[in-house]
Each structure stands twice: as structure tokens, then as C-alpha cells.
Design a protein around this motif. Structure first.
Motif, PDB file in Angstrom:
ATOM      1  N   PRO A   1      -2.197   5.133   1.193  1.00  0.00           N
ATOM      2  CA  PRO A   1      -2.183   4.499   2.526  1.00  0.00           C
ATOM      3  C   PRO A   1      -1.971   5.452   3.692  1.00  0.00           C
ATOM      4  O   PRO A   1      -2.463   5.195   4.788  1.00  0.00           O
ATOM      5  CB  PRO A   1      -1.024   3.502   2.419  1.00  0.00           C
ATOM      6  CG  PRO A   1      -0.967   3.155   0.966  1.00  0.00           C
ATOM      7  CD  PRO A   1      -1.285   4.433   0.265  1.00  0.00           C
TER       8      PRO A   1
ATOM      9  N   GLU B   1      -5.481   6.960   4.491  1.00  0.00           N
ATOM     10  CA  GLU B   1      -6.632   6.057   4.642  1.00  0.00           C
ATOM     11  C   GLU B   1      -7.299   6.256   5.993  1.00  0.00           C
ATOM     12  O   GLU B   1      -6.647   6.535   6.992  1.00  0.00           O
ATOM     13  CB  GLU B   1      -6.165   4.595   4.532  1.00  0.00           C
ATOM     14  CG  GLU B   1      -6.120   4.067   3.120  1.00  0.00           C
ATOM     15  CD  GLU B   1      -5.764   2.588   3.100  1.00  0.00           C
ATOM     16  OE1 GLU B   1      -6.364   1.819   3.868  1.00  0.00           O
ATOM     17  OE2 GLU B   1      -4.875   2.209   2.321  1.00  0.00           O
TER      18      GLU B   1
ATOM     19  N   ARG C   1       1.033   0.669   5.354  1.00  0.00           N
ATOM     20  CA  ARG C   1       0.146   0.533   6.520  1.00  0.00           C
ATOM     21  C   ARG C   1       0.784  -0.351   7.591  1.00  0.00           C
ATOM     22  O   ARG C   1       0.668  -0.084   8.788  1.00  0.00           O
ATOM     23  CB  ARG C   1      -1.214  -0.033   6.096  1.00  0.00           C
ATOM     24  CG  ARG C   1      -2.037   0.852   5.196  1.00  0.00           C
ATOM     25  CD  ARG C   1      -2.386   2.200   5.784  1.00  0.00           C
ATOM     26  NE  ARG C   1      -3.336   2.118   6.899  1.00  0.00           N
ATOM     27  CZ  ARG C   1      -3.889   3.189   7.468  1.00  0.00           C
ATOM     28  NH1 ARG C   1      -3.579   4.407   7.053  1.00  0.00           N
ATOM     29  NH2 ARG C   1      -4.730   3.058   8.473  1.00  0.00           N
TER      30      ARG C   1
END
Length: 354
Positions: free
Chosen positions: A43, A46, A251
């Protein structure tokens, strides 16, 4: 050209090593740039526009020699031209050994030099404000003819994440006209976690001096520990803490932190992520972690850190920070928040200027 970068383990390490991709992309705009990381760290990287593919190393492969060997053998058919092993530990040594790659770069270690074509000696000091952690990673690019002295990690949130996070904060009665602070209340382990009683005093100071809103960074299975710190805070401080407003995954945490005026607390991945979001930070180092290595982009104004060594240097006479790991909990007891209270207050003054 196909290039693989290996950085296993912690979120902060994976984020920091991601700087290599922007630099590599500038040198090789048409290359395939892949990143091998532990699956739980995905994450934080990303949406990085400079990385083409993520190769995920799972817990099964980490905990089983047989699975590790199977994983390593799967990489050979990918035919990488260059492999950069930033992790430089046994598992990445094995992965590199089976990769079949011609150009293999890592840090110099006597027991693994035969695996790599280029063994780079770590710098012990640097004039760069980016820190040793950054400088030493950039050293790994020198065999490719890349001479860069500074680069900054970045986190890429999309518009949907940013919009959803703002609405979430509004729905939970966060006032965007008042200061908002994210507190890194827990470190990645006990020996990286500032004592709860001291952390509560730090939070009391933040609440008193700013009258701001306070969020805790924790994941659901850490709720009990975070609650202990909450209960140690003064009753007036507790009124300013929005204990149930937190990111349920990484996130979400990043998107919430984007709206904070500062992140304050235990040095580690959360601090590095806040810096990558251009958020002000005040970090408290564990007594055994090297400040010289991990004080990324600090200017003693918007990015500030404190270390026991700053106040009790005599405890470190003829010793490196890493030698103090076994004594971390005892050393933490020596690290009273009174030592850095004035520095914290000076930091807070700039965060309330809106």
C-alpha cells in the motif's frame, strides 16, 4: 532493459528505497522497472508512476526455506539485466543467486561479495540533508553511471482517496479550521515504542499548547494499547482526542494524514510516510536507532526529531546506537519528555499558524 530492485521487510524501508525508481526512470525512460517487496508493504508504494510491476514476497516464502527457493527460481525466467539488492540479507542473497542476472549490485558484506558483481561500501557520514539512509541507497546506482546525491520518497494518493478521507473526517466532526494532529502512539515493536506514560505527557503538551484536535495512529488489533495511552492523558486532553477516528488500513491512514498539520510520535514508518506526504513531523527516536541514518530531510523546523543521545551523550560513550538494542527499555526510562519539551513547543507554534 529490465531492472529489479529488492527491498524486503519494513514499510519505512520500502518507501525509502522507492526513491531509486524515479532516478532510474530518468536514466532509462523505456526500461521495465520492477520492485520486489513484502506483500504487506504494497500500500505504501501503490500508484507510484515509476514502477512497472510489483513482485510480492509473502509470509509463507519468508518462513519456509523451501518456499523461498521456489520463489527465487521463478525469477530467473524473467531475465533481468540489472538487479539491485537494497535489503542485502540472506533471503535476498538467495534470490539474487538464483536470478541469473548479469549485473548484480548490493552493499559490501564479506560473506556475500561472491554473489554480486558490484559490492558498494556504505557511507558512514554524509553532508546531504537527506540522511544516510537516502545517501547509501543512491550509492547503489553508481555502477550504472548514475551520480545523484539527493532524492525524496513520495506517496501517491488518488483523488478518490483524498475526497473520501475528507468526507470521513467531516462526518466525524473534525473542524478543518482548527489544528489537527496525528500521533504515532506505538512503534513497530516494544523497543521502538516510547513509554506510554511519557507519550501521554507529550500528548498533554500538544493539547494544552495548541487546543487542537488529536488523532491516534493505530490498527484495530492495537486498540487496547492505544486505549492505555489515552487513559493516561489528562481529562482535558481526552476531550480533544478523537479516539475512534483512525485509518482501518494503510491507505486510509495515508489519506487521513494528508489533512493533518503534523504527525508527532514514535520514529518509524508513520513518520517516513508523513514526510513523503509533505506533512510536518516531530519524531521521538528509539535509543538504539541511528538518528544520523534515519533523520530524513530534517531542518529542525518543519522536520524535527529528538534522541536520548542528544541529551545524555555520556550513555553512548564508545558505543554505537545499535549496540544499545538490548538496553532499549531501560534507556527509554532515561528519556523524559522534559528534555525536549521546549523543542516540542517551538515546533507546535508553527503548526498553529494557519
Amino acid at each position: 532493459m529490465k531492472i529489479l530492485v529488492i527491498q524486503q521487510k519494513m514499510i519505512g524501508d520500502v518507501l525509502t528505497s522507492s526513491i531509486l525508481f524515479e532516478v532510474l526512470r530518468a536514466k532509462y525512460p523505456n526500461a521495465q522497472l520492477d520492485y520486489l517487496v513484502n506483500s504487506h508493504t504494497l500500500p505504501v508504494i501503490e500508484n507510484n508512476p515509476y514502477i512497472d510491476n510489483f513482485i510480492l514476497f509473502t509470509k509463507e516464502e519468508e518462513n519456509s526455506k523451501l518456499e523461498l527457493l521456489k520463489f527465487a527460481k521463478k525469477l530467473k525466467p524473467k531475465k533481468y539485466d540489472v538487479l539491485i539488492d537494497v535489503y542485502s540479507k540472506l533471503s535476498s542473497n538467495i534470490i539474487t543467486l538464483f536470478s541469473g542476472t548479469k549485473t548484480k549490485i548490493s552493499y559490501h558484506k564479506s560473506y556475500s561479495t561472491f554473489i554480486y558483481t558490484h559490492n558498494i561500501k556504505r557511507l558512514q557520514k554524509t553532508d546531504s540533508k537527506s540522511s544516510l539512509a537516502i545517501a547509501n541507497r543512491l550509492q547503489l546506482l553508481k555502477p550504472l553511471g548514475i551520480e545523484v546525491t539527493s532524492a525524496k520518497p513520495k506517496i501517491y494518493l488518488n483523488e478518490a482517496e483524498i475526497t473520501t478521507s475528507k468526507q470521513f473526517l467531516k462526518d466525524n466532526h473534525i473542524d478543518f479550521d482548527k489544528p489537527l494532529y496525528m500521533i504515532s502512539v506505538l512503534g513497530s515493536g516494544t523497543n521502538k515504542t516510547y513509554p506510554f506514560k511519557f507519550m501521554a505527557k507529550v500528548i498533554d503538551t500538544i493539547a494544552l499548547k495548541t487546543k487542537g484536535q488529536i488523532l491516534f495512529n493505530y490498527i484495530p488489533n492495537q486498540e487496547a494499547q492505544a486505549k492505555v495511552i489515552y487513559n493516561l492523558c489528562q481529562p482535558e486532553t481526552q476531550k480533544q482526542i478523537f479516539f475512534n477516528v483512525f485509518g482501518k488500513n494503510l491507505r486510509e491512514f495515508l489519506a487521513i494524514t494528508k489533512y493533518c498539520d503534523a504527525l508527532i510520535g514514535n520514529e518509524g514508518g508513520a513518520v517516513n510516510m508523513a514526510k513523503a506526504l509533505d506533512i510536518k513531523t516531530f519524531s521521538i527516536f528509539s535509543p538504539w536507532i541511528s538518528k544520523d541514518t534515519w533523520s530524513l530531510f530534517e531542518d529542525d523546523k518543519t522536520q524535527v526529531s529528538v534522541h536520548l543521545k542528544d541529551y545524555k551523550a555520556e550513555l553512548y560513550m564508545n558505543k554505537a546506537e545499535k549496540d544499545m538494542k538490548k538496553e532499549a527499555l531501560e534507556l527509554y526510562e532515561e528519556f523524559s519528555p522534559e528534555f525536549f519539551e521546549e523543542k516540542l513547543i517551538d515546533f507546535l507554534k508553527q503548526t498553529v499558524q494557519r
